[in-house]
Design a protein around this motif. Sequence first.
Motif, PDB file in Angstrom:
ATOM      1  N   HIS A   7     -39.583   9.714  78.016  1.00 15.91           N
ATOM      2  CA  HIS A   7     -39.349   9.540  79.450  1.00 15.91           C
ATOM      3  C   HIS A   7     -38.311   8.439  79.604  1.00 15.91           C
ATOM      4  CE1 HIS A   7     -40.162   8.446  83.663  1.00 15.91           C
ATOM      5  NE2 HIS A   7     -40.648   9.660  83.788  1.00 15.91           N
ATOM      6  N   ARG A  41     -42.724  22.543  78.425  1.00 14.68           N
ATOM      7  CA  ARG A  41     -43.499  23.011  79.574  1.00 14.68           C
ATOM      8  C   ARG A  41     -44.898  22.416  79.555  1.00 14.68           C
ATOM      9  NH1 ARG A  41     -43.097  29.098  77.969  1.00 14.68           N
ATOM     10  NH2 ARG A  41     -43.484  27.995  76.018  1.00 14.68           N
ATOM     11  N   GLY A  42     -45.294  21.866  80.710  1.00 15.59           N
ATOM     12  CA  GLY A  42     -46.668  21.401  80.866  1.00 15.59           C
ATOM     13  C   GLY A  42     -47.022  20.192  80.033  1.00 15.59           C
ATOM     14  N   GLN A  75     -46.896  16.027  79.493  1.00 10.78           N
ATOM     15  CA  GLN A  75     -46.699  14.741  80.138  1.00 10.78           C
ATOM     16  C   GLN A  75     -46.788  13.639  79.088  1.00 10.78           C
ATOM     17  OE1 GLN A  75     -49.862  14.840  83.163  1.00 10.78           O
ATOM     18  NE2 GLN A  75     -48.271  15.065  84.718  1.00 10.78           N
ATOM     19  N   THR A  76     -46.254  12.488  79.430  1.00 12.57           N
ATOM     20  CA  THR A  76     -46.431  11.317  78.586  1.00 12.57           C
ATOM     21  C   THR A  76     -47.020  10.190  79.423  1.00 12.57           C
ATOM     22  OG1 THR A  76     -45.398   9.844  76.964  1.00 12.57           O
ATOM     23  CG2 THR A  76     -44.133  10.330  78.939  1.00 12.57           C
ATOM     24  N   ASP A  98     -45.553  22.109  73.203  1.00 16.69           N
ATOM     25  CA  ASP A  98     -44.818  23.316  73.593  1.00 16.69           C
ATOM     26  C   ASP A  98     -43.840  23.768  72.517  1.00 16.69           C
ATOM     27  OD1 ASP A  98     -44.141  25.447  75.324  1.00 16.69           O
ATOM     28  OD2 ASP A  98     -42.468  24.306  76.187  1.00 16.69           O
ATOM     29  N   GLN A 141     -46.748  10.894  83.399  1.00 21.17           N
ATOM     30  CA  GLN A 141     -45.491  11.320  84.020  1.00 21.17           C
ATOM     31  C   GLN A 141     -45.046  12.626  83.363  1.00 21.17           C
ATOM     32  OE1 GLN A 141     -43.380   9.461  86.201  1.00 21.17           O
ATOM     33  NE2 GLN A 141     -44.649   7.627  86.371  1.00 21.17           N
ATOM     34  N   ASP A 142     -44.505  13.528  84.206  1.00 23.94           N
ATOM     35  CA  ASP A 142     -43.907  14.735  83.656  1.00 23.94           C
ATOM     36  C   ASP A 142     -42.687  14.366  82.820  1.00 23.94           C
ATOM     37  OD1 ASP A 142     -45.743  16.439  84.864  1.00 23.94           O
ATOM     38  OD2 ASP A 142     -44.532  16.634  86.687  1.00 23.94           O
ATOM     39  N   ILE A 143     -42.477  15.114  81.762  1.00 22.82           N
ATOM     40  CA  ILE A 143     -41.333  14.862  80.888  1.00 22.82           C
ATOM     41  C   ILE A 143     -40.132  15.637  81.411  1.00 22.82           C
ATOM     42  CG2 ILE A 143     -40.412  15.280  78.578  1.00 22.82           C
ATOM     43  CD1 ILE A 143     -43.175  14.623  77.481  1.00 22.82           C
ATOM     44  N   PRO A 144     -39.016  14.976  81.668  1.00 24.30           N
ATOM     45  CA  PRO A 144     -37.839  15.675  82.189  1.00 24.30           C
ATOM     46  C   PRO A 144     -37.112  16.455  81.092  1.00 24.30           C
ATOM     47  CG  PRO A 144     -37.302  13.379  81.796  1.00 24.30           C
ATOM     48  CD  PRO A 144     -38.773  13.525  81.485  1.00 24.30           C
TER      49      PRO A 144
END
Length: 369
Positions: free
Chosen positions: A114, A132-133, A135-136, A242, A143-146
């Motif tokens: 992130h 996909r799906g 987070q860290t 993923d 937080q979602d990973i970009p």
Amino acid sequence: MSTNTSQEVDLFSPYTFGPLQMRNRIVMAPLTRSRAEKGNVPSSMAVTYYRQRATAGLIITEATQASAGGQGYISTPGVHSQEQVQRWKEITDAVHEEGGLIFVQLWHVGRISHPVFRNGQQPVAPSPIAPRGVQTYTTDGFQDIPAPRALETSEIPGIVEEFRQAALNAKAAGFDGAEIHGANGYLLDQFLEDGTNQRTDQYGGSVENRARLLFEVIAAVGSVWDSDRVGVRLSPGGSFNDMCDSHPQQTFSHVVQRLADLNLAYLHLVEPPPSQGEHPVPDLSARYFRQFYPGTIIVAGGYTLERGNQVLREGFADLVAFGQLFIANPDLVERFRRNAPFNPPDRDSFYGGTDKGYVDYPALPASGA
């Protein structure tokens, strides 16, 4: 190369690999605990934590950043600053005082990061494909990973150099060897598997090209350590973070056959459980890969004492790694030996926190007490 495999072998049998003598075949698997201090220095508690578990034949440390840019989770340790090296030296000294062996696991998380860990910059990866799906965990919670940025070809030698320098630092810290983390959906695995690598340069396309970075890192670490003190961890067929590959048996057979020529300390295989994976998974167990790799194999994947002894007797592996059992049972070797009950793990304290759930699990009373 692998030493004896016979009906007489069990987890308590000694084992020699390279110049190192293990007193048993029980390996403490790498376990992220997210308790590093400011500057991603291993905590002072970690000295006690690893000392408590030094009866394992071999300890492999929690995944450790080769560089500051390789971080993807909060409070994970590095081995790229002098402060980190000094604390690791305290840890290796503690393990050696107890008669144990300890390898550092070197990683770069690649896309599983992130901007908060990278001074606002995007994570890097072979290709700009977001997991996909996934987070860290950061200082602001999950937080979602970009989507990551694809590494330029010209940047890749810098990644290799970071691993070489980390290997030098680990040697100065007193480790017995280094394990290269090529598993579980982190950077080297991202290059290796075609679900995450869509490059068209010399690091993409064919399996030879996709494996190029892994073998460049192995060569760099091997320029610091003798090859028989360098291990490699792979997770064929694993879907964690993923991950997927269109031909996993072909991809990993190629890699394992090349590894067999390098006289490494070991190959560490994370076996996929049957429930894992979005794609059909052929046999990707140590049973399958043994035909390509006559050297030392460590196997991991939810093993019990009974299953561990069985895989050793069958000759498909030489050593067995245990993860969660070591979290709650610092004296796991003795519990196995006495067939004693296990401490129940406190899952809420697996990641982050204080000494609770880290160094306060009770050991068995002394035998005969």
